[in-house]
Scaffold this motif. Sequence first.
Motif, short mmCIF file in Angstrom:
data_model
loop_
_atom_site.label_atom_id
_atom_site.label_comp_id
_atom_site.label_asym_id
_atom_site.label_seq_id
_atom_site.Cartn_x
_atom_site.Cartn_y
_atom_site.Cartn_z
N GLU A 1 -5.25 5.30 -17.04
CA GLU A 1 -5.72 5.79 -15.97
C GLU A 1 -5.29 7.12 -16.02
OE1 GLU A 1 -5.38 5.55 -11.07
OE2 GLU A 1 -3.95 4.29 -12.42
N ASP A 2 -3.89 7.46 -16.27
CA ASP A 2 -3.43 8.94 -15.88
C ASP A 2 -4.17 9.89 -17.22
OD1 ASP A 2 -1.85 7.93 -18.10
OD2 ASP A 2 0.12 8.43 -17.24
N GLN B 1 -7.27 9.75 -18.35
CA GLN B 1 -8.74 9.77 -18.19
C GLN B 1 -9.41 11.25 -17.97
OE1 GLN B 1 -10.00 6.62 -15.60
NE2 GLN B 1 -9.33 5.01 -16.99
N GLY C 1 -13.03 3.60 -18.22
CA GLY C 1 -11.86 2.69 -17.75
C GLY C 1 -10.84 2.25 -18.71
N ASN C 2 -9.89 1.51 -18.02
CA ASN C 2 -8.64 1.28 -18.81
C ASN C 2 -8.58 -0.33 -19.26
OD1 ASN C 2 -8.21 0.23 -16.46
ND2 ASN C 2 -5.94 1.40 -16.15
N THR D 1 -11.57 0.81 -14.17
CA THR D 1 -10.05 1.14 -14.13
C THR D 1 -9.38 0.29 -13.04
OG1 THR D 1 -10.60 3.53 -14.83
CG2 THR D 1 -8.63 3.23 -13.51
N ASP E 1 -5.40 -0.53 -11.44
CA ASP E 1 -4.25 -0.01 -11.21
C ASP E 1 -3.23 -0.52 -12.27
OD1 ASP E 1 -1.49 0.15 -10.07
OD2 ASP E 1 -2.46 1.23 -8.62
N ILE F 1 -16.45 4.61 -12.87
CA ILE F 1 -14.90 4.21 -12.59
C ILE F 1 -14.58 3.89 -11.22
CG2 ILE F 1 -12.55 5.49 -12.96
CD1 ILE F 1 -13.71 7.00 -14.98
N VAL G 1 -11.27 2.72 -9.19
CA VAL G 1 -9.73 2.70 -9.03
C VAL G 1 -9.29 2.07 -7.56
CG1 VAL G 1 -7.65 3.94 -9.07
CG2 VAL G 1 -9.23 4.59 -10.25
#
Length: 282
Positions: A198-199, A201, A207-208, A223, A225, A270, A272
């Motif tokens: 996430e940090d 992107q 996404g992660n 994505t 948390d 995306i 979050v």
Amino acid sequence: MSNIGHLALRYLTTGLALVLTTAQISAAPIGEATKAKNQVTGQLGPVSQRISIGSNVSTDEVVSTGTSSSTELLFLDDSTLAIGAGSSVALDRYVYDPNSGAVDTLINMSKGAMRFVSSGQRTRNATIAIPNATIGIRGTEMIVNCPGSSPCEIGFKSGSGRVCPYPEGTQVTQQFRNACQSGNDAVLPCGYYDLTAEDEQTSDDEGNFMTVGLNCAVTPPVTVDPSAFTFIGQQIAAGASIPGGIITTSFASVVPATIIPCAAMTAAAIAVVAVPATLNEP
């Protein structure tokens, strides 16, 4: 100094690359267990060992864990692999050159849950093989949850990776793994999907987290948390039973409810969200 420390020092001082394959030194250590809880075993050909703290592991060894069991392995390049309860993980390839820091790793998990953390900024070519997909990773902290019949969940807390699904019966060759690393669609039957923490992107990242099921059925990258991945990592270390689809279920408002065949795959927006309270439990 630990066994692995002596091994690393030995190869650093001689300036020799460590290349471990069955044909050369099948029992030569590539790392050691720094944690071991309850029933953890290693199978190397006909030889079986009970893995405890300080036990060495070797290329081609299959590490298995029982109920309420777990282990963490520290490799010569300082990367770590935590293996949760009810898992089976084969250490198929490990090539390490301490002079350049280059590492070439292939880890094959047939079932269970694992957390892999690569070693800093060193040059590496790491591949995680799971049922129905290959994952090429770099500079990464990532989790995989593959509990039997449920789709595998894949998440990146840091770094990035490329997920390449394939249909049942596909012969997964080194050419296929190389194509996954390079993104060669001509060799990949179901294409590939890039995941980025996430940090890290950018606007182009999707996404992660994603899931992979039978015959290239996937959920699009989204994505979630990263606290979710921290929670799964804690469960792996504790040897807790991790249900199939735990992240998918907990993030039902983010992860698509329908698994989409790769032919019908579309780019995902995306999204979050905050981590649910259930994942904040110790």
